[in-house]
Design a protein around this motif. Sequence first.
Motif, PDB file in Angstrom:
ATOM      1  N   LEU A 142       4.933 -21.663  77.408  1.00  0.00           N
ATOM      2  CA  LEU A 142       5.178 -20.199  76.903  1.00  0.00           C
ATOM      3  C   LEU A 142       4.950 -20.058  75.420  1.00  0.00           C
TER       4      LEU A 142
ATOM      5  N   LEU B  18       5.537 -15.484  81.162  1.00  0.00           N
ATOM      6  CA  LEU B  18       6.653 -16.250  82.066  1.00  0.00           C
ATOM      7  C   LEU B  18       6.781 -16.155  83.323  1.00  0.00           C
TER       8      LEU B  18
ATOM      9  N   GLY C  80      13.409 -19.036  79.681  1.00  0.00           N
ATOM     10  CA  GLY C  80      12.120 -18.156  79.243  1.00  0.00           C
ATOM     11  C   GLY C  80      12.429 -16.694  78.580  1.00  0.00           C
TER      12      GLY C  80
END
Length: 376
Positions: free
Chosen positions: A33, A189, A246
Amino acid sequence: MGGLKFLLEKEFKQIFRDKGMLPLIFMMPILQLCVLSFAATFDVKNINIEIADLDNSVLSQQLIGKYEASKYFNLISFRHSTDNLGEGLQEGEVGIYLEIPKDFEKDIVNEIPTSIAIKVDAIDGMTAGVSVSYAQTIIQDFREEIGERYGIKETAIAKGQLPLQFNISNQNWYNKTLNYKFYMVPGLLVLLVSMIGMFLTSMNIVKEKEIGTIEQLNVTPISKAEFILGKLTPFWLIGMFVLTIGLLVAKLFFSVPMVGSLVIVYSFAIIYLFVVLGLGLFISTLADTQQQAMFIAWFFMIIFVLLSGLFTPIENMPDWAQKITLLNPVRYFIEVMRGVLLKGATWSDVKNNFLVIGVYAMIINLMAIFAYRKTN
């Protein structure tokens, strides 16, 4: 349900005993991420530009100075009329070539129309369009500045040479600073949660086949539905955990605005994970080896990503591709994530997404249950 309890206990022990799987589950999504949020961007900066000044006047030097001061352009070469013009663009050293004509300053002072030539390497159409837009913006700002300095606007309008101009107010909704990370991070995500869920579950049952423990499970009194639920639940909890981490990273490190209700995001994620996990288990029941399961899962994931609207807006796709995206579960979660976090979408705004993904979850998991071949 007692058998389900023991199956869940077995699955959790098996997951946490696998030292190679733990970093894959908990560390890789966060690292991906962070890295992809910076790498997967359509922001265009550091554009190499070549400028040819055929006038060599004070005003032409001032215009060049604006490009030198811009954070978007790198002035790679500066040429005069005696040089080989456009050489950098032809050799691929620069992305844009700007030519200031002869008598540039003279024409401006005498209110004679003048033209500035802009040539761009348009192999990458998106980058070319943005580069030209940046270049034109600088020229527009320069024109207005010079016009005010010399009173060109007023005299030209008085002479009837220019139409009356209007002031245009521009506002950016939902992403005022045009920060591309706000657009990409929610979608990335969703992608990472989907990949973790589908890849891990796609190798789960087939791994039991390879090591021979599937036969032991087949002779237990556990029903097919309990078996699939027991295989699915641990990874469902892991998926929710990864989503939570996330979202924290998105907020703390990327300052992604979270305008809407996180309850909507989590409610949708609860159903969505049943879709990707069920699809992974369905693949795992059909595959004979982990390698085969991984290839099949990767095949579906590539299609899901390309048709999700993550990188290319769905509205820009051909009609046939837009119709195919209606079968893509990733598309619906990305729409919910971006809509809720950035626009503050409510339940009524995303109810259709809930309906579609709910039907999808039911169908996929029923397929996984029926595909599992229990021998007892």
